[in-house]
Motif scaffolding. Sequence first.
Motif, PDB file in Angstrom:
ATOM      1  N   LEU A  14       0.843  -1.204   0.000  1.00  0.00           N
ATOM      2  CA  LEU A  14       0.000   0.000   0.000  1.00  0.00           C
ATOM      3  C   LEU A  14       0.873   1.247   0.000  1.00  0.00           C
ATOM      4  N   GLY A  15       1.641   1.420  -1.074  1.00  0.00           N
ATOM      5  CA  GLY A  15       2.516   2.587  -1.203  1.00  0.00           C
ATOM      6  C   GLY A  15       1.882   3.669  -2.050  1.00  0.00           C
ATOM      7  N   GLY A  16       2.732   4.489  -2.635  1.00  0.00           N
ATOM      8  CA  GLY A  16       2.272   5.648  -3.384  1.00  0.00           C
ATOM      9  C   GLY A  16       1.349   5.303  -4.542  1.00  0.00           C
ATOM     10  N   TYR A  17       1.713   4.333  -5.337  1.00  0.00           N
ATOM     11  CA  TYR A  17       0.922   4.034  -6.530  1.00  0.00           C
ATOM     12  C   TYR A  17      -0.405   3.368  -6.173  1.00  0.00           C
ATOM     13  N   ALA A  18      -0.365   2.413  -5.234  1.00  0.00           N
ATOM     14  CA  ALA A  18      -1.602   1.753  -4.807  1.00  0.00           C
ATOM     15  C   ALA A  18      -2.563   2.779  -4.206  1.00  0.00           C
ATOM     16  N   THR A  19      -2.027   3.688  -3.404  1.00  0.00           N
ATOM     17  CA  THR A  19      -2.857   4.678  -2.708  1.00  0.00           C
ATOM     18  C   THR A  19      -3.390   5.742  -3.658  1.00  0.00           C
ATOM     19  N   VAL A  38      -2.989  -6.493   1.279  1.00  0.00           N
ATOM     20  CA  VAL A  38      -1.859  -7.203   1.870  1.00  0.00           C
ATOM     21  C   VAL A  38      -0.829  -6.135   2.191  1.00  0.00           C
ATOM     22  N   THR A  39      -0.451  -6.029   3.459  1.00  0.00           N
ATOM     23  CA  THR A  39       0.460  -4.952   3.853  1.00  0.00           C
ATOM     24  C   THR A  39       1.389  -5.399   4.975  1.00  0.00           C
ATOM     25  N   GLY A  40       2.560  -4.794   5.004  1.00  0.00           N
ATOM     26  CA  GLY A  40       3.502  -5.012   6.106  1.00  0.00           C
ATOM     27  C   GLY A  40       3.453  -3.880   7.118  1.00  0.00           C
ATOM     28  N   SER A  41       2.520  -2.967   6.927  1.00  0.00           N
ATOM     29  CA  SER A  41       2.420  -1.783   7.795  1.00  0.00           C
ATOM     30  C   SER A  41       1.071  -1.754   8.500  1.00  0.00           C
ATOM     31  N   VAL A  79       0.231  -7.012  -7.390  1.00  0.00           N
ATOM     32  CA  VAL A  79       1.494  -6.803  -6.683  1.00  0.00           C
ATOM     33  C   VAL A  79       2.056  -5.421  -7.008  1.00  0.00           C
ATOM     34  N   VAL A  80       2.141  -4.569  -5.985  1.00  0.00           N
ATOM     35  CA  VAL A  80       2.546  -3.174  -6.166  1.00  0.00           C
ATOM     36  C   VAL A  80       3.682  -2.830  -5.195  1.00  0.00           C
ATOM     37  N   THR A  81       4.537  -3.796  -4.951  1.00  0.00           N
ATOM     38  CA  THR A  81       5.689  -3.622  -4.061  1.00  0.00           C
ATOM     39  C   THR A  81       6.895  -3.146  -4.874  1.00  0.00           C
ATOM     40  N   PRO A  82       8.034  -2.853  -4.214  1.00  0.00           N
ATOM     41  CA  PRO A  82       9.257  -2.609  -4.985  1.00  0.00           C
ATOM     42  C   PRO A  82       9.570  -3.821  -5.889  1.00  0.00           C
ATOM     43  N   PRO A  83      10.204  -3.574  -7.035  1.00  0.00           N
ATOM     44  CA  PRO A  83      10.416  -4.615  -8.042  1.00  0.00           C
ATOM     45  C   PRO A  83      11.085  -5.891  -7.529  1.00  0.00           C
ATOM     46  N   LEU A  85      10.580  -7.491  -5.041  1.00  0.00           N
ATOM     47  CA  LEU A  85       9.634  -8.365  -4.349  1.00  0.00           C
ATOM     48  C   LEU A  85       8.494  -8.825  -5.253  1.00  0.00           C
ATOM     49  N   HIS A  86       8.490  -8.397  -6.501  1.00  0.00           N
ATOM     50  CA  HIS A  86       7.404  -8.771  -7.414  1.00  0.00           C
ATOM     51  C   HIS A  86       7.329 -10.291  -7.604  1.00  0.00           C
ATOM     52  N   ALA A  87       8.470 -10.916  -7.822  1.00  0.00           N
ATOM     53  CA  ALA A  87       8.445 -12.367  -8.092  1.00  0.00           C
ATOM     54  C   ALA A  87       7.907 -13.119  -6.879  1.00  0.00           C
ATOM     55  N   ASN A 172      15.020   4.877   0.367  1.00  0.00           N
ATOM     56  CA  ASN A 172      14.083   4.783  -0.757  1.00  0.00           C
ATOM     57  C   ASN A 172      14.552   3.691  -1.724  1.00  0.00           C
ATOM     58  N   TRP A 173      13.670   2.740  -2.033  1.00  0.00           N
ATOM     59  CA  TRP A 173      14.087   1.605  -2.877  1.00  0.00           C
ATOM     60  C   TRP A 173      14.530   2.066  -4.269  1.00  0.00           C
ATOM     61  N   ARG A 174      14.056   3.219  -4.725  1.00  0.00           N
ATOM     62  CA  ARG A 174      14.461   3.697  -6.053  1.00  0.00           C
ATOM     63  C   ARG A 174      15.958   4.055  -6.100  1.00  0.00           C
ATOM     64  N   SER A 266       2.197   9.630 -19.556  1.00  0.00           N
ATOM     65  CA  SER A 266       1.657  10.267 -18.355  1.00  0.00           C
ATOM     66  C   SER A 266       0.331   9.610 -17.973  1.00  0.00           C
ATOM     67  N   TYR A 267      -0.101   9.835 -16.731  1.00  0.00           N
ATOM     68  CA  TYR A 267      -1.384   9.269 -16.284  1.00  0.00           C
ATOM     69  C   TYR A 267      -2.550   9.863 -17.067  1.00  0.00           C
ATOM     70  N   SER A 268      -2.388  11.134 -17.484  1.00  0.00           N
ATOM     71  CA  SER A 268      -3.429  11.745 -18.314  1.00  0.00           C
ATOM     72  C   SER A 268      -2.748  12.667 -19.313  1.00  0.00           C
TER      73      SER A 268
HETATM   74  P1  NDP Z   1       6.283   2.973  -2.765  1.00  0.00           P
HETATM   75  O1  NDP Z   1       7.646   2.928  -2.165  1.00  0.00           O
HETATM   76  O2  NDP Z   1       5.481   4.194  -2.614  1.00  0.00           O
HETATM   77  O3  NDP Z   1       5.420   1.770  -2.184  1.00  0.00           O
HETATM   78  C1  NDP Z   1       5.888   0.457  -2.152  1.00  0.00           C
HETATM   79  C2  NDP Z   1       5.118  -0.322  -1.085  1.00  0.00           C
HETATM   80  O4  NDP Z   1       5.564  -1.682  -1.129  1.00  0.00           O
HETATM   81  C3  NDP Z   1       5.399   0.127   0.343  1.00  0.00           C
HETATM   82  O5  NDP Z   1       4.576   1.200   0.753  1.00  0.00           O
HETATM   83  C4  NDP Z   1       5.105  -1.109   1.137  1.00  0.00           C
HETATM   84  O6  NDP Z   1       3.712  -1.216   1.384  1.00  0.00           O
HETATM   85  C5  NDP Z   1       5.438  -2.243   0.172  1.00  0.00           C
HETATM   86  N1  NDP Z   1       6.691  -2.920   0.542  1.00  0.00           N
HETATM   87  C6  NDP Z   1       6.806  -4.221   0.846  1.00  0.00           C
HETATM   88  N2  NDP Z   1       8.068  -4.531   1.149  1.00  0.00           N
HETATM   89  C7  NDP Z   1       8.776  -3.401   1.046  1.00  0.00           C
HETATM   90  C8  NDP Z   1      10.160  -3.092   1.254  1.00  0.00           C
HETATM   91  N3  NDP Z   1      11.045  -4.029   1.626  1.00  0.00           N
HETATM   92  N4  NDP Z   1      10.564  -1.835   1.046  1.00  0.00           N
HETATM   93  C9  NDP Z   1       9.693  -0.883   0.665  1.00  0.00           C
HETATM   94  N5  NDP Z   1       8.376  -1.121   0.463  1.00  0.00           N
HETATM   95  C10 NDP Z   1       7.916  -2.371   0.657  1.00  0.00           C
HETATM   96  O7  NDP Z   1       6.476   2.591  -4.300  1.00  0.00           O
HETATM   97  P2  NDP Z   1       5.452   2.875  -5.503  1.00  0.00           P
HETATM   98  O8  NDP Z   1       4.057   2.688  -5.044  1.00  0.00           O
HETATM   99  O9  NDP Z   1       5.823   4.118  -6.162  1.00  0.00           O
HETATM  100  O10 NDP Z   1       5.863   1.687  -6.519  1.00  0.00           O
HETATM  101  C11 NDP Z   1       5.467   0.346  -6.281  1.00  0.00           C
HETATM  102  C12 NDP Z   1       5.499  -0.429  -7.592  1.00  0.00           C
HETATM  103  O11 NDP Z   1       4.600   0.175  -8.507  1.00  0.00           O
HETATM  104  C13 NDP Z   1       6.855  -0.437  -8.289  1.00  0.00           C
HETATM  105  O12 NDP Z   1       7.036  -1.656  -8.938  1.00  0.00           O
HETATM  106  C14 NDP Z   1       6.728   0.674  -9.307  1.00  0.00           C
HETATM  107  O13 NDP Z   1       7.572   0.495 -10.428  1.00  0.00           O
HETATM  108  C15 NDP Z   1       5.273   0.545  -9.696  1.00  0.00           C
HETATM  109  N6  NDP Z   1       4.704   1.800 -10.184  1.00  0.00           N
HETATM  110  C16 NDP Z   1       4.030   1.769 -11.365  1.00  0.00           C
HETATM  111  C17 NDP Z   1       3.477   2.894 -11.892  1.00  0.00           C
HETATM  112  C18 NDP Z   1       2.730   2.817 -13.172  1.00  0.00           C
HETATM  113  O14 NDP Z   1       2.391   3.868 -13.705  1.00  0.00           O
HETATM  114  N7  NDP Z   1       2.430   1.647 -13.689  1.00  0.00           N
HETATM  115  C19 NDP Z   1       3.610   4.195 -11.210  1.00  0.00           C
HETATM  116  C20 NDP Z   1       4.295   4.110  -9.940  1.00  0.00           C
HETATM  117  C21 NDP Z   1       4.831   2.951  -9.472  1.00  0.00           C
HETATM  118  P3  NDP Z   1       3.161  -1.722   2.817  1.00  0.00           P
HETATM  119  O15 NDP Z   1       3.651  -0.704   3.797  1.00  0.00           O
HETATM  120  O16 NDP Z   1       1.693  -1.730   2.630  1.00  0.00           O
HETATM  121  O17 NDP Z   1       3.745  -3.085   3.045  1.00  0.00           O
END
Ligand code: NDP
Length: 334
Positions: A14-19, A38-41, A79-83, A85-87, A172-174, A266-268
Amino acid sequence: PKKREKLGVALVGLGGYATGRLAPGLQLTEHCELRGIVTGSPEKIPLWQQRYQIPDRNVYSYETMHEVANNEEIDIIYVVTPPALHARYSIIGAEAGKHVWCEKPMAMDEQECLSIIDAAEKNRVQLTIGYRMQHEPNTQTIIRYGREETYGAITSVSTGAGYSGAHPDPDNWRRIGRMGGGALYDMGVYPINGARYATGMEPIAVSGRQWSVREEMYSDVDEFTEFTLEFPNGVVAAGETSFGKSTNYLDIDCSDGWYRLRPFQSYSGVQGETSDGTQLPPDPNHQQARQMDNDALAIKENRAPIVPGEDGLADIRIVRAIMESSRTGSRIEL
Ligand code: NDP
């Protein structure tokens, strides 16, 4: 309980993109709706439950996520976690018998991508990658121009996606390579995917160069990447991406004219023009809602999704080749 007509989606992470985009988008969809998280927070749970009427039984942690197997209300995990963790979470979802929507970039390397594809096949669930653009009407128009050679055969492609920003938090994972950070994974997959969907071809060779200017922020990942993709008929795509420069274009030159989308990802506001003056005005609809409805409909009607796992894999193969090219200073044949 009797399955409702809409498919139930559980967002994972539940990070930036999901929210900001996916949960709001799921309020607009016709064929699916937000039913679980599904969240770790733990601190995020009350707000999400309240805002989206999510019952306790549909709230999971990463540790309990596999129990979604026993939950008939959830059809899809997104799945919207850092890359990095996608797999892991895509495979848990597939093994729980749920359809999997996985954000871009699909995973860290080809092996991880293949393991997701394999898990989806074995468990007979759909797998789709969260590339928005292939669902966007103007993008679909230029894909058709390429296929039908509306402006003649494509002669070259020039494309870039990047933003001028900063990631000041060292956690920041980026900023972290092993998490799937860096401009190429985060933004570079847009021009790579764009060059592939615009031409309808797969590159046979790749060259790339990666560097950072703000070393204090991007010592572990690329701040900038430039690359060229060589397609089989001699067409070359020049691409760029960065965290330090704002770019957003997909320009196609053809034997009888040209067309371009600016911005293209862009989103729009995605819009285009062509050499004969055709305008492609922005589509007003919510991009992610359209994407998720298309993907839900593909599941309901049991047909192939617009962006299958193989599409994400093809991009990651190119990402890795660009990294290898930059490291070795050589042209990489695919
Ligand atoms: P954020 O950092 O904002 O959110 C990632 C979320 O992943 C966290 O809030 C957390 O949620 C969860 N998480 C689980 N494990 C970890 C960890 N070890 N470290 C950090 N976060 C963790 O990232 P974004 O939402 O910006 O990006 C998430 C994914 O979405 C990426 O793959 C990104 O490339 C993709 N994305 C795609 C976009 C598109 O346009 N298609 C636009 C933006 C992002 P919680 O606290 O709930 O566990």
